[in-house]
Design a protein around this motif. Structure first.
Motif, PDB file in Angstrom:
ATOM      1  N   ARG A 161       0.811  -1.227   0.000  1.00 33.94           N
ATOM      2  CA  ARG A 161       0.000   0.000   0.000  1.00 33.94           C
ATOM      3  C   ARG A 161       0.836   1.265   0.000  1.00 33.94           C
ATOM      4  O   ARG A 161       0.298   2.363   0.102  1.00 33.94           O
ATOM      5  CB  ARG A 161      -0.929   0.001   1.218  1.00 33.94           C
ATOM      6  CG  ARG A 161      -1.975  -1.086   1.112  1.00 33.94           C
ATOM      7  CD  ARG A 161      -3.121  -0.870   2.083  1.00 33.94           C
ATOM      8  NE  ARG A 161      -4.077  -1.958   1.964  1.00 33.94           N
ATOM      9  CZ  ARG A 161      -4.827  -2.398   2.961  1.00 33.94           C
ATOM     10  NH1 ARG A 161      -4.736  -1.833   4.148  1.00 33.94           N
ATOM     11  NH2 ARG A 161      -5.679  -3.391   2.780  1.00 33.94           N
ATOM     12  N   GLY A 162       2.155   1.110  -0.038  1.00 34.98           N
ATOM     13  CA  GLY A 162       3.022   2.282  -0.144  1.00 34.98           C
ATOM     14  C   GLY A 162       3.310   2.974   1.176  1.00 34.98           C
ATOM     15  O   GLY A 162       3.858   4.071   1.218  1.00 34.98           O
ATOM     16  N   LYS A 163       2.980   2.296   2.298  1.00 28.92           N
ATOM     17  CA  LYS A 163       3.178   2.910   3.605  1.00 28.92           C
ATOM     18  C   LYS A 163       4.657   3.169   3.913  1.00 28.92           C
ATOM     19  O   LYS A 163       4.992   4.049   4.700  1.00 28.92           O
ATOM     20  CB  LYS A 163       2.584   1.983   4.677  1.00 28.92           C
ATOM     21  CG  LYS A 163       2.151   2.717   5.920  1.00 28.92           C
ATOM     22  CD  LYS A 163       1.734   1.804   7.052  1.00 28.92           C
ATOM     23  CE  LYS A 163       2.202   2.399   8.370  1.00 28.92           C
ATOM     24  NZ  LYS A 163       2.581   1.393   9.355  1.00 28.92           N
ATOM     25  N   PHE A 164       5.537   2.399   3.270  1.00 30.40           N
ATOM     26  CA  PHE A 164       6.979   2.561   3.527  1.00 30.40           C
ATOM     27  C   PHE A 164       7.680   3.350   2.423  1.00 30.40           C
ATOM     28  O   PHE A 164       8.906   3.448   2.430  1.00 30.40           O
ATOM     29  CB  PHE A 164       7.643   1.177   3.658  1.00 30.40           C
ATOM     30  CG  PHE A 164       7.088   0.313   4.752  1.00 30.40           C
ATOM     31  CD1 PHE A 164       6.833   0.842   6.022  1.00 30.40           C
ATOM     32  CD2 PHE A 164       6.832  -1.031   4.533  1.00 30.40           C
ATOM     33  CE1 PHE A 164       6.330   0.042   7.041  1.00 30.40           C
ATOM     34  CE2 PHE A 164       6.327  -1.835   5.546  1.00 30.40           C
ATOM     35  CZ  PHE A 164       6.070  -1.299   6.803  1.00 30.40           C
ATOM     36  N   ASP A 165       6.899   3.858   1.466  1.00 28.25           N
ATOM     37  CA  ASP A 165       7.547   4.460   0.291  1.00 28.25           C
ATOM     38  C   ASP A 165       8.520   5.589   0.647  1.00 28.25           C
ATOM     39  O   ASP A 165       9.596   5.689   0.066  1.00 28.25           O
ATOM     40  CB  ASP A 165       6.499   4.965  -0.713  1.00 28.25           C
ATOM     41  CG  ASP A 165       5.917   3.807  -1.530  1.00 28.25           C
ATOM     42  OD1 ASP A 165       6.347   2.645  -1.283  1.00 28.25           O
ATOM     43  OD2 ASP A 165       5.051   4.045  -2.388  1.00 28.25           O
ATOM     44  N   GLU A 166       8.139   6.407   1.644  1.00 32.15           N
ATOM     45  CA  GLU A 166       9.034   7.499   2.019  1.00 32.15           C
ATOM     46  C   GLU A 166      10.360   6.954   2.522  1.00 32.15           C
ATOM     47  O   GLU A 166      11.419   7.486   2.207  1.00 32.15           O
ATOM     48  CB  GLU A 166       8.382   8.334   3.122  1.00 32.15           C
ATOM     49  CG  GLU A 166       8.128   9.775   2.711  1.00 32.15           C
ATOM     50  CD  GLU A 166       7.313  10.490   3.769  1.00 32.15           C
ATOM     51  OE1 GLU A 166       7.905  10.872   4.806  1.00 32.15           O
ATOM     52  OE2 GLU A 166       6.090  10.630   3.567  1.00 32.15           O
ATOM     53  N   SER A 167      10.286   5.884   3.303  1.00 30.58           N
ATOM     54  CA  SER A 167      11.544   5.342   3.848  1.00 30.58           C
ATOM     55  C   SER A 167      12.224   4.375   2.878  1.00 30.58           C
ATOM     56  O   SER A 167      13.277   3.838   3.201  1.00 30.58           O
ATOM     57  CB  SER A 167      11.341   4.708   5.223  1.00 30.58           C
ATOM     58  OG  SER A 167      10.091   4.138   5.357  1.00 30.58           O
TER      59      SER A 167
END
Ligand code: NAD
Length: 286
Positions: free
Chosen positions: A49-55
């Motif tokens: 779901r892209g929850k880690f995309d920033e990291s």
């Protein structure tokens, strides 16, 4: 060809395993991950779901790719070792082939070989109890999940590690000095891990030309560390008393791991490398 790494012990983007994966990916390695079975669902969902995309952002602006996530429970070596209640547990029944031997077999089937093995996991059910109040069960569980899990991983993965490969684990100063609060046999488990690093360096070095090192990391506010309960105090203590008075970032440990896994460290094996702002070198806090 780029190197391939298997990192055991990632279930979110806060811990050392994630930071090590990023540093290895930034250096061009392909990333495979082993995630604790009960944490697998939420980790994969969050990833999707892209929850880690920033990291996931690497220094060159690209996103770290995880080629494959394997379910893993490192306290079980083979399917025969798994008790009935675990087998039938809802969170386990949904996944398969998650014992150490089966994961190594799956990685071999999928990719043939790896170059880098990282063990970034620990568990001690009685960690908040002083050693004097720790049960035999709690002590042995800590050593099983935190120390033997490494022996088992290396044992099963070393046959598919390319010569010149490297293996890294994470340890803590509580193995050698008194750290009140790091209980439940976790200090004992880290002492075993550090001693095993030497013996495994000899055996894996002679037999497979694989290097074995461990990083003694300073305090980080990971999920596991928050569960112990004294992490904020340890971070403050380090900032006040270490030679380098700054908070340690997971990335600094990741970068040290990437160095140890690289040809730059080709003569380094059997060592404990401190990545802790130098706190280990202090005799008294000032
Ligand atoms: P973390 O919570 O990110 O990592 C621990 C991981 O171990 C979790 O993903 C958890 O799911 C996994 N795990 C637990 N039992 C498992 C099992 N049976 N099979 C497979 N996976 C299992 O926390 P972290 O602090 O980054 O821990 C990584 C390593 O760093 C550990 O060895 C820890 O002892 C070490 N370390 C941490 C600190 C710190 O302050 N956070 C300091 C020194 C060393």
């Amino acid at each position: 060809r780029g190197k391939r790494a298997f990192i055991a012990g990632i279930a979110d983007d806060n811990g050392y395993g994630w930071a090590i994966a990023k540093s290895l990916a930034a250096a061009g390695a392909e990333i495979l991950v082993g995630t604790w079975v009960p944490a697998l669902n939420i980790f994969e969902t969050s990833l999707r779901r892209g929850k880690f995309d920033e990291s996931r952002v690497l220094p060159d602006g690209s996103l770290m790719e995880i080629t494959k996530v394997y379910p893993l429970d490192a306290v079980y070596d083979t399917p025969e070792d798994v008790p009935e209640d675990v087998k039938s547990n809802k969170r386990y029944a949904g996944s398969s082939k998650w014992t150490v031997k089966e994961v190594a077999e799956s990685v071999k089937e999928d990719f043939g070989s790896i170059d880098i093995l990282v063990h970034s996991l620990a568990n001690g059910p009685e960690v908040s109890k002083p050693l004097l109040e720790t049960s035999r069960y709690g002590y042995l569980a800590a050593v099983s999940a935190s120390s033997y899990s490494y022996v088992s991983l290396l044992k099963h993965f070393v046959p598919i590690m390319n010569p010149g490969g490297a293996s890294i684990s994470l340890t803590y100063i509580a193995a050698e000095r008194i750290i009140p609060g790091y209980g439940g046999g976790m200090s004992s488990a880290k002492a075993a891990l550090e001693s095993d690093t030497k013996v495994l360096a000899f055996e894996a070095g002679r037999k497979h030309r694989v290097r074995v090192n461990t990083i003694s990391a300073g305090p980080l506010r990971s999920r596991a560390a928050k569960a112990i309960g004294f992490i904020d105090m340890m971070i403050d203590y380090s900032s006040e008393n270490a030679p380098l008075q700054k908070e340690l970032s997971a990335e600094e440990v990741g970068n040290a791991a990437a160095f140890l896994a690289s040809p730059l460290a080709s003569a380094i094996t059997g060592t404990v490398l401190y990545v802790d702002n130098g706190l280990n070198a202090m005799g008294v806090g000032v």
